[in-house]
Design an enzyme around this catalytic site. Structure first.
Site, PDB file in Angstrom:
ATOM      1  N   GLY A  72     -83.672  13.904 -32.637  1.00  0.00           N
ATOM      2  CA  GLY A  72     -83.671  15.337 -32.910  1.00  0.00           C
ATOM      3  C   GLY A  72     -82.601  15.736 -33.910  1.00  0.00           C
ATOM      4  CB  SER A  73     -79.031  14.791 -34.302  1.00  0.00           C
ATOM      5  OG  SER A  73     -78.659  15.110 -32.986  1.00  0.00           O
ATOM      6  CG  ASN A 153     -79.465  22.876 -25.971  1.00  0.00           C
ATOM      7  OD1 ASN A 153     -79.634  23.783 -26.779  1.00  0.00           O
ATOM      8  ND2 ASN A 153     -78.311  22.249 -25.845  1.00  0.00           N
ATOM      9  CD  GLN A 181     -83.795  20.731 -24.070  1.00  0.00           C
ATOM     10  OE1 GLN A 181     -84.440  20.678 -23.037  1.00  0.00           O
ATOM     11  NE2 GLN A 181     -82.775  19.918 -24.309  1.00  0.00           N
ATOM     12  CB  SER A 201     -85.500  14.356 -29.599  1.00  0.00           C
ATOM     13  OG  SER A 201     -84.802  13.235 -29.128  1.00  0.00           O
ATOM     14  CG  HIS A 203     -83.360  11.272 -25.726  1.00  0.00           C
ATOM     15  ND1 HIS A 203     -82.412  11.833 -24.909  1.00  0.00           N
ATOM     16  CD2 HIS A 203     -83.062  11.689 -26.980  1.00  0.00           C
ATOM     17  CE1 HIS A 203     -81.578  12.546 -25.644  1.00  0.00           C
ATOM     18  NE2 HIS A 203     -81.952  12.482 -26.914  1.00  0.00           N
ATOM     19  CB  THR A 239     -87.266  -1.780 -41.115  1.00  0.00           C
ATOM     20  OG1 THR A 239     -86.997  -2.413 -42.369  1.00  0.00           O
ATOM     21  CG2 THR A 239     -88.404  -2.483 -40.395  1.00  0.00           C
ATOM     22  CB  CYS A 326     -72.711  17.785 -27.621  1.00  0.00           C
ATOM     23  SG  CYS A 326     -74.492  17.834 -27.553  1.00  0.00           S
TER      24      CYS A 326
HETATM   25  C1  PLP Z   1     -81.065  16.889 -27.439  1.00  0.00           C
HETATM   26  C2  PLP Z   1     -81.239  17.935 -28.459  1.00  0.00           C
HETATM   27  C3  PLP Z   1     -81.077  17.647 -29.820  1.00  0.00           C
HETATM   28  C4  PLP Z   1     -80.615  16.310 -30.312  1.00  0.00           C
HETATM   29  O1  PLP Z   1     -81.597  15.312 -30.182  1.00  0.00           O
HETATM   30  P1  PLP Z   1     -81.153  13.789 -30.263  1.00  0.00           P
HETATM   31  O2  PLP Z   1     -82.444  13.021 -30.259  1.00  0.00           O
HETATM   32  O3  PLP Z   1     -80.315  13.515 -29.078  1.00  0.00           O
HETATM   33  O4  PLP Z   1     -80.408  13.619 -31.548  1.00  0.00           O
HETATM   34  C5  PLP Z   1     -81.283  18.670 -30.725  1.00  0.00           C
HETATM   35  N1  PLP Z   1     -81.645  19.895 -30.331  1.00  0.00           N
HETATM   36  C6  PLP Z   1     -81.832  20.204 -29.035  1.00  0.00           C
HETATM   37  C7  PLP Z   1     -82.254  21.580 -28.666  1.00  0.00           C
HETATM   38  C8  PLP Z   1     -81.621  19.246 -28.061  1.00  0.00           C
HETATM   39  O5  PLP Z   1     -81.783  19.572 -26.769  1.00  0.00           O
END
Ligand code: PLP
Length: 397
Positions: A72-73, A153, A181, A201, A203, A239, A326
């Site tokens: 996500g980042s 989040n 989210q 993202s 995870h 890759t 974070c």
């Molecule tokens: C977790 C999160 C991210 C970051 O995603 P990562 O895959 O951990 O880099 C960005 N934005 C929101 C709203 C998130 O909850």
């Protein structure tokens, strides 16, 4: 080890069995590089294409509009950098966002400000929502883009994304949303929602860490973020993380298929938790009661430190958080809760419990039994609480 109750699913989720199984072949026999012309590479390439198609389908996008990233980042960084560059080329250096975005957005915006962009941070209402009208009023002829997160989040509030998208479309301003989210949890349709760019993202929906995607609508130029090879149509070299990408597509399909049933179950668990925890005196729910993710509970308890509560609950086998993963380490009060207008000391005493469909009624019972004890215990040794009791300080809640 004692049984662990995991209620921190906004930080990350456990992988689903299906998602784990789906990635194993790509760690073993299908190890090829999709850029290779031979069969070992081409088998991997087919898997990559199929995963792209699956993810596009879940968002109502075209597969050519999906770019894989490391999460996500990275998707947020690429989207904002690209939109800023496109804007700058047209002499547009004004950006619209909110004060309660994820740091992956906020920190890029801060950098852009240093580089000469002007950012309007829309005021978030105390219920954790903004309106399409606010966006409309803020748009100027030199606005390069708008970025507003789909669901927050920390407090779980769901923004009126379709309305914001409509405003942006009408006024011809590109619109990005951090939907990390939301995707896999509530319906997201990039066409109906008028979204130009979207970050997700894996995870956060029971997929693996270190993999995500950026949706970029056709017609919006996407600038290269990582230079090197020609992967991802030349927009993101490196890759491909095939196992992660395949697993992400499987996790997303599973999440979307189970979305309605999961949401129904979660809303019940969530509402029991909210009602139960609000029985604790001087407590307050953060974020709108209804326009919120089915999984999110965020409550402030006056006169305690969130950190003490988290560590004590952890001893009792309950994993929760205060702000986002974070900010927890920094001991700064959450920028999200401050944006909702909470005073520092109340923002400090907040707990975020984020559920998944893997949680059970029994777990909620146990949480509802332990949290009141822990709050009372830490209040009884808090000088701040004593001041509230003796009337030296006024209650905020
Ligand atoms: C977790 C999160 C991210 C970051 O995603 P990562 O895959 O951990 O880099 C960005 N934005 C929101 C709203 C998130 O909850």
């Amino acid at each position: 080890m004692k049984k662990i109750i995991y209620a921190d699913n906004a930080a990350t989720t456990a992988m689903s069995e299906k998602a784990i199984k789906s990635m194993l072949p790509y760690l073993k026999e299908i190890y090829g590089n999709p850029s290779s012309l031979h069969t070992v590479g081409q088998v991997a390439k087919e898997a990559l294409d199929a995963a792209r198609e699956k993810i596009a389908e879940c968002l109502n996008a075209d597969k050519r509009e999906i770019y894989f990233t490391s999460g996500g980042s990275e998707a947020d960084n690429q989207a904002l950098r690209s939109l800023a560059l496109n804007g700058e080329r047209k002499g547009r250096k004004h950006i619209i966002s909110t004060a309660f975005e994820h740091h992956a957005v906020l920190h890029v915006l801060k950098k852009l400000e240093k580089e000469g962009f002007e950012v309007t941070y829309l005021d978030v209402h105390e219920n954790g929502l903004i309106t399409g009208e606010q966006v409309q009023k803020a748009i100027r002829p030199d606005t390069a883009f708008v970025t507003v997160m789909y669901a927050n989040n920390e407090v779980g509030t769901i923004q009126p994304i379709r309305e914001i998208g409509e405003v942006c479309k009408k006024l011809n301003v590109p619109f990005h949303t951090d939907a990390v989210q939301a995707v896999g949890h509530i319906p997201v349709d990039v066409k109906a929602d008028n979204i130009d760019m979207l970050s997700l993202s894996a995870h956060k929906f029971h997929g693996p860490k270190g993999v995500g995607a950026l949706y970029c609508r056709r017609g919006i130029p996407l600038n290269t973020f990582i230079e090197g090879g020609a992967q991802e149509n030349g927009r993101r070299a490196g890759t491909e993380n095939i196992g992660g990408i395949v697993s992400m597509s499987v996790a997303l399909k599973e999440a979307c298929a189970g979305m309605q049933a999961n949401a129904q179950k979660l809303v019940k668990l969530r509402d029991r938790l909210i009602d139960g925890l609000l029985k604790i005196p001087h407590s307050k729910l953060n974020g709108d009661r209804y326009e919120r993710l089915p999984s999110n509970v965020n409550i402030s308890f006056e006169g305690v430190e969130g950190e003490s509560l988290i560590l004590d609950l952890s001893q009792r086998g309950i994993c929760v958080s205060s702000g986002s993963a974070c900010t927890t380490a920094s001991l700064e009060p959450s920028h999200v809760l401050l944006a909702l207008g909470l005073p520092h000391e109340v923002a400090h005493g907040s707990l975020r419990l984020t559920l998944s469909e893997y949680n059970t009624e029994e777990e909620i019972d146990y949480i509802l039994q332990e949290v009141p004890k822990v709050v009372e215990k830490w209040r009884s040794c808090s000088p701040f609480w004593e001041d509230l009791q003796t009337g030296k300080r006024k209650h905020f809640i």
